[in-house]
Scaffold this active site. Structure first.
Site, PDB file in Angstrom:
ATOM      1  N   SER A   1       0.597  -1.051   0.069  1.00 19.15           N
ATOM      2  CA  SER A   1      -0.005   0.021  -0.089  1.00 19.15           C
ATOM      3  C   SER A   1       0.920   1.272   0.040  1.00 19.15           C
ATOM      4  O   SER A   1       1.875   1.322   0.765  1.00 19.15           O
ATOM      5  CB  SER A   1      -0.939   0.106   1.384  1.00 19.15           C
ATOM      6  OG  SER A   1      -1.776   1.098   1.202  1.00 19.15           O
ATOM      7  N   GLY A   2       0.539   1.997  -0.896  1.00 18.06           N
ATOM      8  CA  GLY A   2       1.364   3.331  -1.199  1.00 18.06           C
ATOM      9  C   GLY A   2       2.525   3.218  -1.969  1.00 18.06           C
ATOM     10  O   GLY A   2       3.237   4.220  -2.176  1.00 18.06           O
TER      11      GLY A   2
ATOM     12  N   THR B   1      -1.473   2.364  -8.174  1.00 14.23           N
ATOM     13  CA  THR B   1      -2.689   3.151  -9.041  1.00 14.23           C
ATOM     14  C   THR B   1      -2.112   4.217  -9.823  1.00 14.23           C
ATOM     15  O   THR B   1      -2.419   4.346 -11.007  1.00 14.23           O
ATOM     16  CB  THR B   1      -3.582   3.699  -7.992  1.00 14.23           C
ATOM     17  OG1 THR B   1      -3.856   2.462  -7.086  1.00 14.23           O
ATOM     18  CG2 THR B   1      -4.899   4.457  -8.700  1.00 14.23           C
TER      19      THR B   1
ATOM     20  N   ASN C   1      -1.279   5.429   2.946  1.00 15.94           N
ATOM     21  CA  ASN C   1      -1.501   5.996   1.895  1.00 15.94           C
ATOM     22  C   ASN C   1      -2.788   6.893   1.734  1.00 15.94           C
ATOM     23  O   ASN C   1      -3.797   6.541   2.333  1.00 15.94           O
ATOM     24  CB  ASN C   1      -1.617   5.178   0.638  1.00 15.94           C
ATOM     25  CG  ASN C   1      -1.897   5.786  -0.603  1.00 15.94           C
ATOM     26  OD1 ASN C   1      -1.883   6.862  -0.823  1.00 15.94           O
ATOM     27  ND2 ASN C   1      -2.046   4.839  -1.452  1.00 15.94           N
TER      28      ASN C   1
ATOM     29  N   SER D   1      -5.525   5.713  -0.651  1.00 20.64           N
ATOM     30  CA  SER D   1      -5.308   4.369  -0.708  1.00 20.64           C
ATOM     31  C   SER D   1      -6.527   3.453  -1.402  1.00 20.64           C
ATOM     32  O   SER D   1      -7.777   3.739  -0.901  1.00 20.64           O
ATOM     33  CB  SER D   1      -5.350   3.430   0.761  1.00 20.64           C
ATOM     34  OG  SER D   1      -4.996   2.276   0.513  1.00 20.64           O
ATOM     35  N   SER D   2      -6.434   2.628  -2.438  1.00 21.80           N
ATOM     36  CA  SER D   2      -7.616   2.009  -3.137  1.00 21.80           C
ATOM     37  C   SER D   2      -7.882   0.784  -2.279  1.00 21.80           C
ATOM     38  O   SER D   2      -7.063   0.149  -1.797  1.00 21.80           O
ATOM     39  CB  SER D   2      -7.121   1.430  -4.260  1.00 21.80           C
ATOM     40  OG  SER D   2      -6.053   2.145  -5.073  1.00 21.80           O
TER      41      SER D   2
ATOM     42  N   GLY E   1      -1.880  -4.554  -2.374  1.00 20.50           N
ATOM     43  CA  GLY E   1      -0.730  -5.310  -2.367  1.00 20.50           C
ATOM     44  C   GLY E   1      -0.776  -5.974  -0.759  1.00 20.50           C
ATOM     45  O   GLY E   1      -1.344  -5.892  -0.030  1.00 20.50           O
TER      46      GLY E   1
ATOM     47  N   GLU F   1      -0.125  -7.225   2.960  1.00 22.15           N
ATOM     48  CA  GLU F   1      -0.042  -6.362   3.881  1.00 22.15           C
ATOM     49  C   GLU F   1       0.094  -6.856   5.320  1.00 22.15           C
ATOM     50  O   GLU F   1      -0.490  -8.127   5.224  1.00 22.15           O
ATOM     51  CB  GLU F   1      -1.560  -5.628   4.173  1.00 22.15           C
ATOM     52  CG  GLU F   1      -1.843  -4.728   3.218  1.00 22.15           C
ATOM     53  CD  GLU F   1      -3.161  -3.810   3.405  1.00 22.15           C
ATOM     54  OE1 GLU F   1      -3.953  -4.285   4.183  1.00 22.15           O
ATOM     55  OE2 GLU F   1      -3.452  -2.949   2.632  1.00 22.15           O
TER      56      GLU F   1
HETATM   57  P1  ATP Z   1      -3.003   1.314  -2.392  1.00 23.60           P
HETATM   58  O1  ATP Z   1      -2.547  -0.245  -2.229  1.00 23.60           O
HETATM   59  O2  ATP Z   1      -3.013   1.986  -1.154  1.00 23.60           O
HETATM   60  O3  ATP Z   1      -3.753   1.674  -3.159  1.00 23.60           O
HETATM   61  P2  ATP Z   1      -1.064   2.388  -4.314  1.00 23.60           P
HETATM   62  O4  ATP Z   1       0.075   1.357  -4.447  1.00 23.60           O
HETATM   63  O5  ATP Z   1      -1.977   2.448  -5.085  1.00 23.60           O
HETATM   64  O6  ATP Z   1      -1.367   2.141  -2.874  1.00 23.60           O
HETATM   65  P3  ATP Z   1      -0.564   5.109  -5.127  1.00 23.60           P
HETATM   66  O7  ATP Z   1      -2.007   5.579  -4.681  1.00 23.60           O
HETATM   67  O8  ATP Z   1      -0.569   4.764  -6.650  1.00 23.60           O
HETATM   68  O9  ATP Z   1      -0.276   3.762  -4.259  1.00 23.60           O
HETATM   69  O10 ATP Z   1       0.499   6.212  -4.909  1.00 23.60           O
HETATM   70  C1  ATP Z   1       0.645   6.751  -3.591  1.00 23.60           C
HETATM   71  C2  ATP Z   1       0.924   8.258  -3.638  1.00 23.60           C
HETATM   72  O11 ATP Z   1       2.575   8.197  -4.294  1.00 23.60           O
HETATM   73  C3  ATP Z   1       0.312   8.964  -4.890  1.00 23.60           C
HETATM   74  O12 ATP Z   1      -0.568   9.567  -4.301  1.00 23.60           O
HETATM   75  C4  ATP Z   1       1.403   9.903  -5.209  1.00 23.60           C
HETATM   76  O13 ATP Z   1       1.420  10.954  -4.348  1.00 23.60           O
HETATM   77  C5  ATP Z   1       2.833   9.075  -5.006  1.00 23.60           C
HETATM   78  N1  ATP Z   1       3.435   8.422  -6.393  1.00 23.60           N
HETATM   79  C6  ATP Z   1       3.204   7.234  -6.834  1.00 23.60           C
HETATM   80  N2  ATP Z   1       3.638   7.188  -8.025  1.00 23.60           N
HETATM   81  C7  ATP Z   1       4.134   8.257  -8.144  1.00 23.60           C
HETATM   82  C8  ATP Z   1       4.839   8.902  -9.335  1.00 23.60           C
HETATM   83  N3  ATP Z   1       5.476   7.910 -10.555  1.00 23.60           N
HETATM   84  N4  ATP Z   1       5.132  10.000  -9.487  1.00 23.60           N
HETATM   85  C9  ATP Z   1       4.716  10.983  -8.400  1.00 23.60           C
HETATM   86  N5  ATP Z   1       4.035  10.426  -7.279  1.00 23.60           N
HETATM   87  C10 ATP Z   1       3.875   9.292  -7.191  1.00 23.60           C
HETATM   88 MG    MG Z   2      -3.947   1.963  -5.056  1.00 24.38          MG
END
Ligand code: ATP
Ligand code: MG
Length: 741
Positions: free
Chosen positions: A176-177, A181, A222, A225-226, A433, A435
Site C-alpha cells: 500500500s502506498g 494506482t 496512503n 489508498s484504493s 498489495g 499487507e
Molecule cells: P494502495 O495499495 O494503498 O492503493 P498504491 O500502491 O495504489 O497504494 P498510489 O496511490 O498509486 O499507491 O501512490 C501513493 C502516492 O504516491 C500517490 O498519491 C502519489 O502521491 C505518489 N506517487 C506514486 N507514484 C508516483 C509517481 N510515479 N510520481 C509521483 N508521485 C507518485
Molecule cells: Mg491504489
C-alpha cells in the site's frame, strides 16, 4: 588467501531462492577489492580491503575509518563502471547490497525505474518527476528513448499484442502506498496516446477519478489508498485503436464506521465539509460545495462516461443517505434495552433521499420480522440498541457498496466494446498489495490471499512455464529451484478443511464465535506447515512474503456481512430507482448458497454470499482473464514509510524486494533464454533479410541461416524442437534491421 575465496562455490545449477549470497564468485583475485560491509543498523557501506590475514580483513570505509572484520561477512561490490545500470541483469555481482545500491543510485537521480530482467521495478518518488507527458510518450513510441519506464513496458505489451496476436496484461503489485494506482494511470495514458482517436480513450481515463472518489480512502499508509482491486481490460481494433474497455473490481475491503470522521471525509469526496444537502422548495439539492473544482471534475467525469444527470443526482442522493444514516440515533424505550429511532432531521432526510415511508424506515431500523414454529408464524422482535446500530450501519454499508458496483456497471455500459471487436486487449491489474501490520484482521486475510494467488501466477509464468518450455522443446538448461506457494494456497482453499471453508462453516453456525473459529483452525490445521495456532484468538500463516499473524476478532461478522431481510424489503419498497435496483441485486445473490441461513431461529433472517466466497469467486474470474494473456510485471516499491521524497530506507526496500522475488527473477533470467519464437515465425519474420540463397526452404534451415548471417553467438541461443530460444536482448538487432528495411 582470503577465506571467502575458499567457500565452496555454489553450484550454478542450484541457485538459492533464499536470497542469501549465492553470488560467491571468488574475488580474491581482484586487485583493489571493494566490498559491502553491513553496519550494526543493518545498512550496507562500501569498503576497500587493505589487507587480509587468516579469515580477517582490514577494510577502510568512506569516512576513512578502518575496521578489522571477518572476511566472510564481506560481500563483493561491483566495479564503479556498473554504477546505476538500468537492468539489474547487468550487474556482475548480484547480491542484495549491490541491488539495493544500484536502485538507490538511480533513485537519487530521479531514475525511479529499473529493469530486473523481465520485471520493471518502480520506486515511488513521492514527488513530481519529469518523466511523463507528450514528449516522453513520443520518444518511447519512436524508440528514441529506451531507459526503463512504464511507457516502455506498455509499448512492449502493445507491440507483442499486435505481433503475436495474443492478449497482454500488465500486472502491477506492491505494498500500500508503493504507487500501483499511479503506475496504472501512467500505463493507461500511454495506451490512450497510442491508441486514441475515437474519443473513447478520454472516457477510459475518466474512470479513474470516479472510481477513486468512491473506492479510495485515506489510511495510515496512503492518503489515497484504493480499497478495491481493479482489472481494466482495454480493447483494440484491427488498426490498433482503442475500441472499448471493461472494468472488473474485487470486493471493496473497508471496515468503516459511519460515525468516524475519516469515512465521512472520504464520502465527501476527499475533503471535509464538501458535501451539503439543502432543501429548496421541497426539493433536495445536492452539491459538493466548498471545493467547486472537485465537484465539477467529478460531475464532468460522470458526464463523460454517460451517467445521466438524473442518475448522477441519485448517486449523490445515495451518498447523502449514507451520511445521514450515520446521524440516526436511538432512544431506549423499555427495560429490556429495546430502542426506537429518534425522529429528527437525519431520519427524515434518509427517508426522503431513498424514497421510503418514514414509518417503514423506523420499523426496519428497530425491529426484525421472524418466522417461528412449524406454521411459520411471523413475529416482530424489537431490537436492542447494539442490534439497531448494527442494522443501521449494515444498511449504510450495503447502500454504499451497491452504489460502487452500480457505478462500475454504468461505466462498463458506456465503455462497452462494440460489435466490431477484434478480441485483442491489454489488461491492467491494480490490486491491493500484501499487507502485514502489527494487528491483522479479516481485510488482510483476504488481501494476502489474493496476493498469494497473484504470486503463483508470477511464479508460474517466470519460473515454471519457463522451465517446462525448455524441457518440452529439448533445450539443455539446468533446472532452477523456485519458491512454490501452492502449499499456502491449499491452506486457504482446501475443502472442507481449509481456512476459507472453516470460516464459512463457522459463519453459518448460530453460536459460532471468533474464538470457536480460531479453535477449530487449531484443531484441524495445526499439522499444516504453513499454519500456526497462536494464543487466544490468533493464528499465523506463512505467506510467500513472510509470516503474518491474524487476530480473528470480527472475522465472523465481517465474513457474514449480514443485511437483514427487513432492510432489503425496505429498499425494494422505495420509490427511488437506485435503492430498488440495489435490493434486487441483493436478492439475486441470495439465491446462491448463503451464510447465515441457519442464523438464529431459522426465518428469512439473512442472505448474501459470505464475503470470503464472493471474494474468492471474483478473484478466480479475474485470474481466469489473466490466464490467457502474456503478462508484463511491474513491482512498485515504497522507499520510506512517510510518503516523503528523497528518503530511501534500505531495510524497507530490501524487505519488499524479497517479498516479490525480484532477485530470483534476475538470476533466472540471466541464466535462461527469455526470448523465444517458433521456427516458422522466425523464418517468416526475418527470412527476407537473408542475403544469400538458402538451399533448403524449411523454416529451421532458414532460421539457422539467419542466425549465421547476423553472427548471433552460439551461447546466445538454443535451437529447440519447435522454437528458437534467445538470451535477453539478442533479437534486438534483427528487429532493428527489419524495421529499417
Ligand atoms: P494502495 O495499495 O494503498 O492503493 P498504491 O500502491 O495504489 O497504494 P498510489 O496511490 O498509486 O499507491 O501512490 C501513493 C502516492 O504516491 C500517490 O498519491 C502519489 O502521491 C505518489 N506517487 C506514486 N507514484 C508516483 C509517481 N510515479 N510520481 C509521483 N508521485 C507518485
Ligand atoms: Mg491504489
Amino acid at each position: 588467501d582470503l577465506k571467502a575465496a575458499d567457500t565452496p562455490k555454489q553450484s550454478s545449477k542450484q541457485l538459492h531462492v533464499d536470497s542469501k549470497w549465492s553470488d560467491t564468485t571468488p574475488f580474491a583475485s581482484k586487485k583493489k577489492l571493494q566490498s559491502w560491509f553491513q553496519l550494526p543498523d543493518g545498512n550496507w557501506e562500501l569498503g576497500t580491503t587493505l589487507q587480509t590475514f587468516g579469515n580477517e580483513s582490514l577494510i577502510s570505509l568512506a569516512d576513512e575509518k578502518v575496521l578489522r572484520v571477518n572476511s566472510e561477512t564481506l560481500v563483493p561490490a561491483n566495479p564503479d563502471i556498473l554504477d546505476g545500470v538500468d537492468d539489474l541483469m547487468q550487474l556482475s555481482y548480484l547480491n542484495e547490497p549491490s541491488v539495493l545500491y544500484n536502485l538507490q543510485y538511480r533513485y537519487n537521480r530521479d531514475m525511479i525505474y529499473t529493469k530486473a530482467g523481465p520485471v520493471l521495478v518502480a520506486i515511488n518518488p513521492f514527488k513530481k518527476v519529469s518523466l511523463y507527458g507528450n514528449d516522453f510518450v513520443e520518444a518511447y513510441k519512436r524508440k528514441s528513448l529506451d531507459s526503463p519506464h512504464v511507457y516502455a513496458i506498455t509499448d512492449t505489451a502493445m507491440r507483442e499484442m499486435i505481433r503475436d496476436e495474443v492478449n497482454q496484461s500488465i500486472i502491477i503489485s506492491g505494498e500500500s502506498g508503493a504507487g500501483k494506482t499511479e503506475t496504472a494511470k501512467i500505463a493507461m495514458q500511454y495506451l490512450a496516446a497510442l491508441g486514441g482517436g475515437s474519443g473513447i480513450e478520454k472516457e477510459i481515463l475518466k474512470t479513474n477519478p470516479i472510481l477513486e472518489a468512491f473506492g479510495n480512502a485515506k489510511t495510515l499508509r496512503n492518503d489515497n489508498s484504493s480499497r478495491f482491486g481493479k482489472l481494466i481490460e482495454i480493447h483494440f481494433s484491427e488498426t490498433g485503436k482503442i475500441s472499448g474497455a471493461k472494468i472488473q473490481t474485487l470486493v471493496q475491503l473497508r471496515s468503516f464506521a459511519l460515525r468516524h470522521k475519516r469515512f465521512r471525509q472520504r464520502v465527501l469526496v476527499n475533503s471535509p465539509e464538501l458535501f451539503n444537502v439543502q432543501r429548496e422548495k421541497g426539493h433536495i439539492i445536492f452539491f459538493i460545495s466548498s471545493v467547486p473544482e472537485l465537484q465539477h471534475s467529478l460531475e464532468e467525469a460522470l458526464d463523460i462516461v454517460h451517467v445521466k444527470k438524473e442518475d448522477q443526482e441519485s448517486v449523490f442522493a445515495m451518498l447523502a443517505a449514507v451520511l445521514w444514516l450515520g446521524n440516526v440515533s436511538f432512544t431506549v424505550v423499555d427495560s429490556e434495552n429495546h430502542v426506537e429511532p429518534v425522529v429528527d432531521e437525519g431520519l427524515t432526510n434518509v427517508a426522503t433521499l431513498i424514497g421510503c415511508n418514514i414509518e417503514e424506515l423506523k420499523l426496519a431500523l428497530s425491529s426484525r420480522k421472524m418466522r417461528v414454529g412449524k406454521r411459520n408464524d411471523t413475529i416482530i422482535q424489537k431490537l436492542t440498541l447494539a442490534q439497531a446500530i448494527d442494522t443501521r450501519d449494515a444498511l449504510a454499508k450495503s447502500i454504499y457498496s451497491c452504489l460502487f458496483d452500480w457505478l462500475v456497471e454504468q461505466i462498463n455500459k458506456s465503455l462497452a466494446v462494440g460489435k466490431r471487436r477484434t478480441g485483442r486487449s491489454i489488461s491492467i491489474l491494480d490490486i491491493y498489495g500484501f499487507e502485514s501490520f502489527e494487528r491483522n484482521s479479516f481485510e488482510q486475510f483476504c488481501i494476502n490471499y489474493a496476493n498469494e494467488r497473484l504470486q503463483q501466477h508470477f511464479n508460474r509464468h517466470l519460473f515454471k512455464l519457463e522451465q517446462e518450455e525448455y524441457i518440452q522443446d529439448g533445450i539443455d538448461w539446468a533446472k532452477v529451484d523456485f519458491e512454490d506457494n501452492q502449499a499456502c494456497l491449499n491452506l486457504f482453499e482446501k475443502k472442507p478443511l481449509g481456512l476459507q471453508s472453516l470460516l464459512d462453516e463457522e459463519s453459518t453456525f448460530p453460536n459460532g464465535t471468533d474464538l470457536s473459529f480460531a479453535n477449530k483452525l487449531k484443531q484441524h490445521l495445526s499439522s499444516n506447515p504453513c499454519f500456526r495456532g497462536e494464543r487466544g484468538k490468533a493464528f499465523t500463516v506463512c505467506h510467500y512474503a513472510g509470516e503474518v499473524s491474524y487476530d480473528t476478532t470480527g472475522f465472523l461478522e465481517k465474513n457474514r456481512d449480514l443485511l437483514h431481510m427487513d432492510s432489503i424489503q425496505l429498499l425494494s419498497s422505495c420509490t427511488c430507482q437506485l435503492p430498488q435496483a440495489f435490493a434486487s441485486s441483493m436478492l439475486v445473490q441470495s439465491e446462491k448458497p448463503v451464510v447465515g441461513a441457519l442464523h438464529k431461529s431459522g426465518g428469512a433472517d439473512s442472505q448474501k454470499l459470505s464475503v470470503t466466497t464472493k471474494f474468492k469467486g471474483q478473484l478466480f474470474q479475474l485470474m481466469q482473464r489473466l490466464e490467457n494473456t502474456t503478462p508484463h510485471f511491474i513491482r512498485c516499491i515504497k522507499p520510506n514509510n512517510f510518503q516523503s521524497p528523497g528518503s530511501y530506507n534500505q531495510g524497507l526496500v530490501l524487505q519488499q524486494l524479497r517479498c516479490c522475488g525480484v532477485l530470483e527473477v534476475v538470476r533466472i533470467s540471466r541464466s535462461g533464454f527469455p526470448t523465444r519464437m517458433s521456427h516458422q515465425k522466425f523464418a517468416r519474420r526475418y527470412g527476407f533479410l537473408l542475403l544469400d540463397h538458402v538451399a533448403s526452404q524449411d523454416p529451421l534451415s532458414v532460421s539457422v541461416a539467419i542466425l549465421h548471417q547476423f553472427n548471433i553467438l552460439p551461447e546466445m541461443y538454443q535451437v529447440g524442437y519447435t522454437k528458437l530460444f534467445f538470451r535477453t536482448g539478442q533479437i534486438g538487432v534483427l528487429e532493428d534491421t527489419r524495421n529499417r528495411t
